[in-house]
Write an enzyme that holds these catalytic residues in place. Structure first.
Site, PDB file in Angstrom:
ATOM      1  N   GLU A   1       0.827  -1.210   0.000  1.00  0.00           N
ATOM      2  CA  GLU A   1       0.000   0.000   0.000  1.00  0.00           C
ATOM      3  C   GLU A   1       0.859   1.256   0.000  1.00  0.00           C
ATOM      4  O   GLU A   1       0.559   2.228  -0.702  1.00  0.00           O
ATOM      5  CB  GLU A   1      -0.930   0.008   1.224  1.00  0.00           C
TER       6      GLU A   1
ATOM      7  N   CYS B   1      -2.536  -3.870   7.170  1.00  0.00           N
ATOM      8  CA  CYS B   1      -2.110  -4.159   8.542  1.00  0.00           C
ATOM      9  C   CYS B   1      -2.516  -3.029   9.485  1.00  0.00           C
ATOM     10  O   CYS B   1      -2.620  -1.864   9.089  1.00  0.00           O
ATOM     11  CB  CYS B   1      -0.605  -4.402   8.595  1.00  0.00           C
TER      12      CYS B   1
ATOM     13  N   SER C   1      23.207 -41.460  -8.345  1.00  0.00           N
ATOM     14  CA  SER C   1      22.025 -40.643  -8.641  1.00  0.00           C
ATOM     15  C   SER C   1      22.375 -39.369  -9.394  1.00  0.00           C
ATOM     16  O   SER C   1      21.470 -38.596  -9.714  1.00  0.00           O
ATOM     17  CB  SER C   1      21.309 -40.278  -7.330  1.00  0.00           C
TER      18      SER C   1
ATOM     19  N   GLY D   1      15.636 -37.920   2.399  1.00  0.00           N
ATOM     20  CA  GLY D   1      15.542 -38.972   1.392  1.00  0.00           C
ATOM     21  C   GLY D   1      14.173 -39.647   1.380  1.00  0.00           C
ATOM     22  O   GLY D   1      13.196 -39.143   1.962  1.00  0.00           O
ATOM     23  N   PRO D   2      14.121 -40.838   0.760  1.00  0.00           N
ATOM     24  CA  PRO D   2      12.857 -41.532   0.551  1.00  0.00           C
ATOM     25  C   PRO D   2      12.106 -41.887   1.834  1.00  0.00           C
ATOM     26  O   PRO D   2      10.877 -41.844   1.858  1.00  0.00           O
ATOM     27  CB  PRO D   2      13.278 -42.789  -0.213  1.00  0.00           C
ATOM     28  N   THR D   3      12.833 -42.224   2.909  1.00  0.00           N
ATOM     29  CA  THR D   3      12.165 -42.577   4.160  1.00  0.00           C
ATOM     30  C   THR D   3      11.581 -41.346   4.834  1.00  0.00           C
ATOM     31  O   THR D   3      10.454 -41.359   5.340  1.00  0.00           O
ATOM     32  CB  THR D   3      13.141 -43.286   5.119  1.00  0.00           C
TER      33      THR D   3
ATOM     34  N   ALA E   1      10.716 -38.603   3.282  1.00  0.00           N
ATOM     35  CA  ALA E   1       9.612 -38.153   2.437  1.00  0.00           C
ATOM     36  C   ALA E   1       8.338 -38.937   2.739  1.00  0.00           C
ATOM     37  O   ALA E   1       7.248 -38.363   2.860  1.00  0.00           O
ATOM     38  CB  ALA E   1       9.991 -38.296   0.969  1.00  0.00           C
TER      39      ALA E   1
END
Length: 379
Positions: A50, A73, A177, A294-296, A298
């Site tokens: 604003e 605000c 990877s 990692g995958p676990t 996640a």
């Protein structure tokens, strides 16, 4: 409502630079409906949308209508209250797309009305079914989803990111990877990293890949602004020489928190309580967590109802073996599956980026008992 859609576009320009503050856009219209000023919140501690728009409008702001994506605000922080700035400039009408859920700053609508300003509260119209109001309120909520969700729930918005093969692998059977995805995809990941204030990974990823977890340009140079790096490490196994601990020039001074179960608290499985960890990050004014592995970890975050978005970079290769993007989850039957909504599809070189939105919970209730063979190597 065109001015509100324009205000949403302006607000989006602040994504990634204003955290822990909200993105906000503002358009000032004269009595004939012509735009006389525009602004957006560009950085935390800087002028609010604003104030920027009022400065651009100058005297043309007197008698104008302010169209804002978030309720002005009503408190003094590092800057003064936008409610007062609008009053001082002589604005006579205000359109608000989203009410401010933060009690400290809320109350701008009531204060403006008490001062004689006409305020159109679009959430009221949207609740009544007005289609135009529903459209702009939805757009304003979406552009500010990270901040709004964090304030309303008391924990950060969580984006899970992974680079995967066509068959959902994140590495080959021998653990390699680098690199599954293409340079354009990896460049886009750094754009994503630059838009968050926290990057999180499990200790298994740190032990396997020794990532730096910083924002870097195409030449590998670190950006000036770096997110907090969080390693989810239940028993404190992160090596002293791990690159994620580097706070020197190569990391541009990025800070690191090794979050252990002893410090954060443990779940029933003895591993770091992810809900407690995210709640603590919320207390530290962290709004957006990028979960990189990692995958676990996640799978645990998804099972706990903590993943808001999933960004998958899919490379046109197949492996047939190797770790999957999610491992050791609690889902034991199809009816318990986590179902996402496809939000966006984009192409980066030979890869495809898929963005999915998930329904999450504020408490992170698990979906069921652990499945067989759950490993704690990643957390």
């Amino acid at each position: 409502m065109a001015a509100l859609h324009r205000a949403v576009e302006l607000a989006d320009r602040g994504a990634g630079t204003v955290l822990p503050n909200p993105v906000v856009g503002c358009v000032l219209l004269d009595p004939d409906g012509r735009t006389v000023g525009e602004g957006w919140h560009q950085r935390a501690g800087g002028p609010h949308a604003e104030v920027v728009a009022l400065a651009a409008a100058g005297e043309a702001a007197r008698g104008a209508t302010a169209v804002v994506t978030l309720e002005p605000c009503n408190h003094t922080g590092r800057t003064g209250p936008c409610r007062q700035a609008l009053l001082d400039a002589g604005v006579t009408r205000v359109l608000v797309a989203v009410r401010d859920p933060w009690p400290t700053a809320g109350g701008g609508i009531a204060a403006l009305r008490a001062a004689g300003v006409t305020v159109l509260d679009l959430p009221e119209l949207a609740a009544g079914g007005d289609p135009a109001a529903v459209s702009v309120v939805s757009a304003a909520e979406e552009v500010n989803r990270v901040w709004l969700a964090a304030v309303r729930r008391g924990r950060p918005w969580v984006t899970l990111k992974a680079g995967i093969t066509l068959d959902g692998r994140v590495a080959a059977a021998d653990g390699t990877s680098r690199w599954i995805t293409s340079p354009p995809s990896r460049a886009d990941v750094h754009v994503l990293r630059a838009a968050v204030d926290t990057i999180m990974a499990g200790v298994g990823t740190v032990l396997a890949d020794d990532p730096l977890l910083t924002v870097r340009d195409d030449a590998g140079r670190p950006s000036v602004r770096q997110p907090l790096r969080v390693v989810v490490d239940s028993t404190g196994r992160t090596p002293a020489a791990a690159r994620v601990r580097d706070t020197g020039e190569s990391a541009a001074g990025a800070a690191t928190w090794i979050a252990t179960a002893q410090e954060v608290g443990a779940g029933a499985d003895g591993r770091v309580d992810l809900v407690g960890l995210l709640t603590e990050l919320g207390r530290r004014d962290r709004r957006h967590v990028l979960l990189e592995g990692g995958p676990t970890l996640a799978a645990a975050a998804l099972d706990a109802g903590l993943v808001d978005e999933m960004w998958l970079y899919v490379a046109p290769i197949a492996l047939g073996a190797g770790p999957s993007v999610l491992q050791g989850g609690r889902v034991g039957t199809l009816t318990q599956a986590h179902r996402g909504e496809l939000i966006d599809v984009a192409r980066f070189g030979p890869d495809v980026r898929l963005r999915y939105r998930f329904e999450t919970t504020s408490l992170g209730d698990p979906v069921g008992p652990p499945g067989p063979g759950v490993s704690d190597s990643m957390i």
